[in-house]
Design a protein around this motif. Structure first.
Motif, PDB file in Angstrom:
ATOM      1  N   LYS A  30      14.374   1.835  -6.186  1.00 16.25           N
ATOM      2  CA  LYS A  30      13.634   1.200  -7.281  1.00 16.25           C
ATOM      3  C   LYS A  30      14.546   0.252  -8.049  1.00 16.25           C
ATOM      4  O   LYS A  30      14.164  -0.871  -8.387  1.00 16.25           O
ATOM      5  N   LEU A  98       8.243  -0.716  -3.794  1.00 19.93           N
ATOM      6  CA  LEU A  98       6.925  -0.109  -3.607  1.00 19.93           C
ATOM      7  C   LEU A  98       6.776   0.714  -2.330  1.00 19.93           C
ATOM      8  O   LEU A  98       6.055   1.718  -2.326  1.00 19.93           O
ATOM      9  N   LEU A 101       7.458   4.440  -2.479  1.00 21.40           N
ATOM     10  CA  LEU A 101       6.476   5.083  -3.360  1.00 21.40           C
ATOM     11  C   LEU A 101       5.108   5.153  -2.692  1.00 21.40           C
ATOM     12  O   LEU A 101       4.391   6.139  -2.815  1.00 21.40           O
ATOM     13  N   LYS A 414       4.057   0.124 -13.698  1.00 19.75           N
ATOM     14  CA  LYS A 414       4.661   1.198 -12.902  1.00 19.75           C
ATOM     15  C   LYS A 414       6.186   1.183 -13.031  1.00 19.75           C
ATOM     16  O   LYS A 414       6.814   2.225 -13.181  1.00 19.75           O
ATOM     17  N   GLU A 510       1.798   5.325  -5.295  1.00 14.89           N
ATOM     18  CA  GLU A 510       2.759   4.978  -6.348  1.00 14.89           C
ATOM     19  C   GLU A 510       2.215   5.298  -7.737  1.00 14.89           C
ATOM     20  O   GLU A 510       2.973   5.513  -8.674  1.00 14.89           O
ATOM     21  N   ASN A 521      11.262  10.151  -7.139  1.00 11.21           N
ATOM     22  CA  ASN A 521       9.893   9.635  -6.942  1.00 11.21           C
ATOM     23  C   ASN A 521       8.779  10.645  -7.162  1.00 11.21           C
ATOM     24  O   ASN A 521       7.901  10.432  -7.992  1.00 11.21           O
TER      25      ASN A 521
END
Lengths: 548, 248
Positions: A30, A98, A101, A414, A510, A521
């Motif tokens: 991330k 992404l 996730l 997010k 996600e 996560n």
């Protein structure tokens, strides 16, 4: 890799999460994704300023805003920056953030390789830009045609900076692609078959494969050119038996898949955003995924449509023309599916959806002029004119950039836990739509009137002035639009409204975790039974798996 | 989870310095050459068992994801909005569309050849006009030249015609379940009208040679023959069940 519940006394020391060293040493997908995106945005600002300078030079016939040498450097660096240091890395950044996730993984398959990929991109870009401080930036155009890039015609080191900077960055991109493909193929949550992965993941998978096939030929060509320039080799030296066309073949074997490398992740974003904001399942999931694979295959066989004016044979021209027409079919299937998803849906016109709809219109324009250019007789007339510049900006800016902006507004909550301002987002959208069309639509007309690309200035009697002035005015509006976007980013990061974990009532994994997600996560790796696992959790009375 | 590490960054820096030294100063390359094995060594050490990974403590309870709860509105409102597509239980197979396209394409070719004979331009004239889309040398060809047999043009003409006919038939077959009743009306009347309009608008761009010479009456007639034949073939095909039919 394990996540454990630990008492305070047993807890292993957590890695530092703040400060420069935490970002430099991070291997969290991330954070690396955010680094990619942030660095790309910095390059985007630089590339945008270069574009503004180019436009102001072309505002009036005979203008002297820039010198001709600087002009050549700026259009070279603008193209190079936007393709290699903005388009590719920002999309890889989104993929980095992404994909794990979305597939229910804790990280990428190779977290350390992931970090190296980012740093190679960042250092490669820096190396290319260091040329400005070493006697001048590259001035050979972003596709650096040999033999004009041979040492005899391009003295000094500027072209070498272009070669080595891009090669360095390219190694990182290649490693990133291997990582993405491996992650998608091996790290999916239990139950998430390839028929159930989100379409964005499908697009990133095909994108990664395309990168693996497309980057090496470019790197090979660059090494050959470097040998020609530095070691006296003759790959592209026609006077010593080299080929004047070989570079074009190798470059465009990379360069045309590259267009789809830049477009596919954008298609993926649209395929996620349009259903959520239409409150409908995507129309024809299978056909969208199949069209993606078809695009991946076909895009490897269309490169010579960039070379119709070179003087290849009729048969070759016809084959590449035909295959180029063919690629419109899977692309058209996608557009059809997105429109069919919108049809009958309960549309929510939030900022991500506005940009997604903008994408549909603008990309369609770019696609249609692409079909025109696939016709050899037309290409002969408008090749290397501003018509081509307009076409690819409608594809890459009207397509990819609009989709990227949709993605920014959609996934910003997010990544940060905060919403971006809707009010500023709408200003950004409408100004971008206006500025974009004002900038690039007149270029079609200037091109059809015969204005070649890359010219430093023009005479007043050619009738191009008004179209250039419209373009320059449009570029200024675009500049304002992006100033608002950056201000929105800054403001929303500091004072944005809290977004919660799932602000859009979305369906992919996600959104099942916190915003921002914890380093690992998910508390537990989710079990997936359909393409919309979060829908299934929210609607146990009507889960998707009953219908798929 | 993998431990944070700067070795990947150091390796990337080493590679970049190796490259930069070629352009600036050999000292940079030497620095790069030192950093690369150093970084590789550090990286590899972290891959040894027991190193480079740690068990991540859970974040505090109040920062963990909340359990997803079923939506407050259990059933989507029916009026004017459905979140799932409504499809018929049985549809004509997509392959029928391709077959219809091929049959329609043959009918269309017969009309085009008939035009060549009736107009006195010969049977190769329309083939060459179609192939002109991919053959720039026809841009300056005379009518007499276009009436001559040309093997390459025949191949291109056949390929274009076959692909477009089968492709249009496939599109027709795919779209048919979403259209209300009367396949022949859609295939034989509406689709040719739309298609002819689109071709009329785009022919100047896609095939300027044909645009200058096309006889629109014959062209439209051939479109209708294609559409009616494709529609008939599809309509006569046996319907098949849709996978997952019966969903709400």
């Amino acid at each position: 890799m394990a996540v454990v519940e630990q008492s305070a006394s047993r807890a292993a020391p957590l890695p530092a999460t703040a400060g420069l060293s935490a970002w430099v040493s991070t291997v969290d997908h991330k954070r690396i994704g955010i680094l990619y995106v942030a660095t790309s945005l910095a390059f985007f600002a630089i590339g945008g300023i270069e574009a503004m300078l180019i436009r102001w030079q072309l505002w009036a016939p005979g203008a002297r805003v820039l010198g001709p040498e600087i002009f050549n450097q700026l259009f070279t660096m603008h193209g190079t920056t936007m393709v290699f240091f903005v388009g590719m890395p920002i999309l890889i950044g989104f993929g980095n953030y992404l994909v794990p996730l979305m597939i229910g993984a804790r990280d990428m398959a190779f977290p350390r390789l992931n970090a190296m990929s980012y740093w190679l991109f960042a250092f490669g870009g820096t190396l290319t830009y260091a040329s400005f401080f070493a006697g001048g930036a590259p001035d050979v155009g972003w596709f650096a045609y040999a033999p004009l890039t041979e040492y005899a015609f391009s003295r000094g080191h500027s072209t070498d900076y272009w070669i080595l900077g891009l090669m360095t960055s390219g190694i990182g991109t290649l490693a990133g692609a291997v990582n993405l493909v491996t992650t998608i193929l091996t790290f999916r949550a239990p139950g998430m078959t390839l028929g159930k992965v989100p379409l964005f993941v499908w697009m990133m998978l095909v994108d990664g494969v395309l990168l693996i096939f497309a980057i090496p030929p470019l790197t090979a060509a660059q090494i050959m050119l470097l040998f020609d320039r530095s070691l006296g080799a003759h790959f592209f030296d026609t006077q010593a038996g080299g080929s004047a066309v070989l570079w074009q073949h190798m470059f465009w074997f990379f360069g045309h898949p590259e267009v789809y490398i830049l477009a596919l992740p954008a298609f993926g974003m649209i395929s996620e955003i349009v259903p959520v904001f239409s409150r409908k399942v995507i129309f024809g999931y299978e056909s969208v995924a199949a069209a993606t694979i078809a695009i991946g295959f076909i895009s490897m066989g269309v490169w010579a449509h960039h070379m119709f004016t070179v003087g290849l044979s009729d048969a070759l021209d016809a084959i590449f023309s035909g295959v180029t027409f063919l690629i419109a079919v899977p692309t058209g299937i996608k557009v059809f599916n997105w429109i069919a998803t919108l049809y009958g849906g309960r549309l929510r016109m939030a900022t991500p959806m506005l940009f997604a709809l903008g994408f549909l219109g603008m990309f369609l324009m770019g696609g249609l002029t692409g079909i025109m250019l696939a016709s050899v007789p037309i290409d002969w007339q408008v090749s290397d004119s501003y018509f081509v510049v307009a076409h690819f900006h409608y594809v890459l800016f009207g397509g990819t950039m609009f989709a990227l902006m949709a993605g920014f507004y959609y996934w910003f909550p997010k990544a940060t836990g905060r919403m971006m301002s809707e009010r500023l987002g709408r200003w950004h959208f409408w100004l971008m739509l206006l500025g974009f069309n004002l900038t690039f639509f007149p270029m079609h007309i200037a091109g059809l009137m015969g204005m070649p690309r890359r010219i430093y200035t023009y005479s007043a009697d050619r009738g191009w002035t008004v179209w250039n002035q419209l373009s320059t005015a449009g570029a200024t509006v675009l500049g304002v639009a992006f100033a608002i976007f950056f201000w929105n980013l800054f403001l929303s990061l500091r004072r944005g409204k809290p977004g919660g974990d799932d602000p859009w009532d979305a369906w992919t994994l996600e959104w099942a975790t916190t915003s921002p997600p914890p380093p690992y996560n998910f508390e537990e790796i989710p079990l997936v039974r359909s393409r919309r696992p979060l829908w299934d959790l929210k609607h146990p009375e009507d889960p998707d798996w009953m219908h798929e | 989870m993998p431990l944070a590490t700067a070795w990947p960054m150091v390796l990337a820096l080493g590679i970049t310095l190796l490259a930069a030294g070629c352009l600036t100063n050999w000292a940079m390359s030497i620095a790069g050459a030192v950093l690369v094995p150093l970084a590789l060594g550090g990286w590899i050490r972290e891959l040894l068992p027991g190193r480079g990974e740690f068990e991540h403590a859970r974040v505090p309870a109040h920062e963990r994801p909340r359990a997803v709860v079923p939506a407050a509105v259990a059933i989507a409102p029916a009026a004017g909005f459905v979140h799932r597509m409504r499809l018929p239980e049985k549809v004509h197979p997509y392959s029928a569309g391709v077959r219809g396209g091929i049959v329609g394409g043959i009918g269309m070719a017969v009309v085009a050849l008939a035009y060549g004979v009736v107009s006195g331009r010969g049977i190769w004239y329309t083939v060459n006009l179609l192939a002109a889309m991919l053959m720039p040398r026809f841009a300056t060809a005379t009518d007499a030249e276009l009436a001559q047999f040309d093997a390459l043009a025949l191949v291109f003409g056949l390929v274009i015609h076959a692909l477009v006919s089968a492709g249009a038939g496939l599109c027709y077959g795919v779209l048919l379940p979403t259209l209300p009743r009367w396949p022949v009306l859609w295939g034989g009347i509406v689709a040719p009208l739309l298609w002819t309009g689109a071709v009329y608008g785009f022919m100047g761009v896609l095939n300027p040679v044909m645009n200058r010479r096309v006889d629109w009456q014959w062209f439209i007639a051939s479109q209708f023959v294609y559409g009616i034949l494709a529609g008939l073939v599809v309509m006569r095909s046996e319907k098949v069940s849709v996978r997952g039919a019966g969903i709400s």
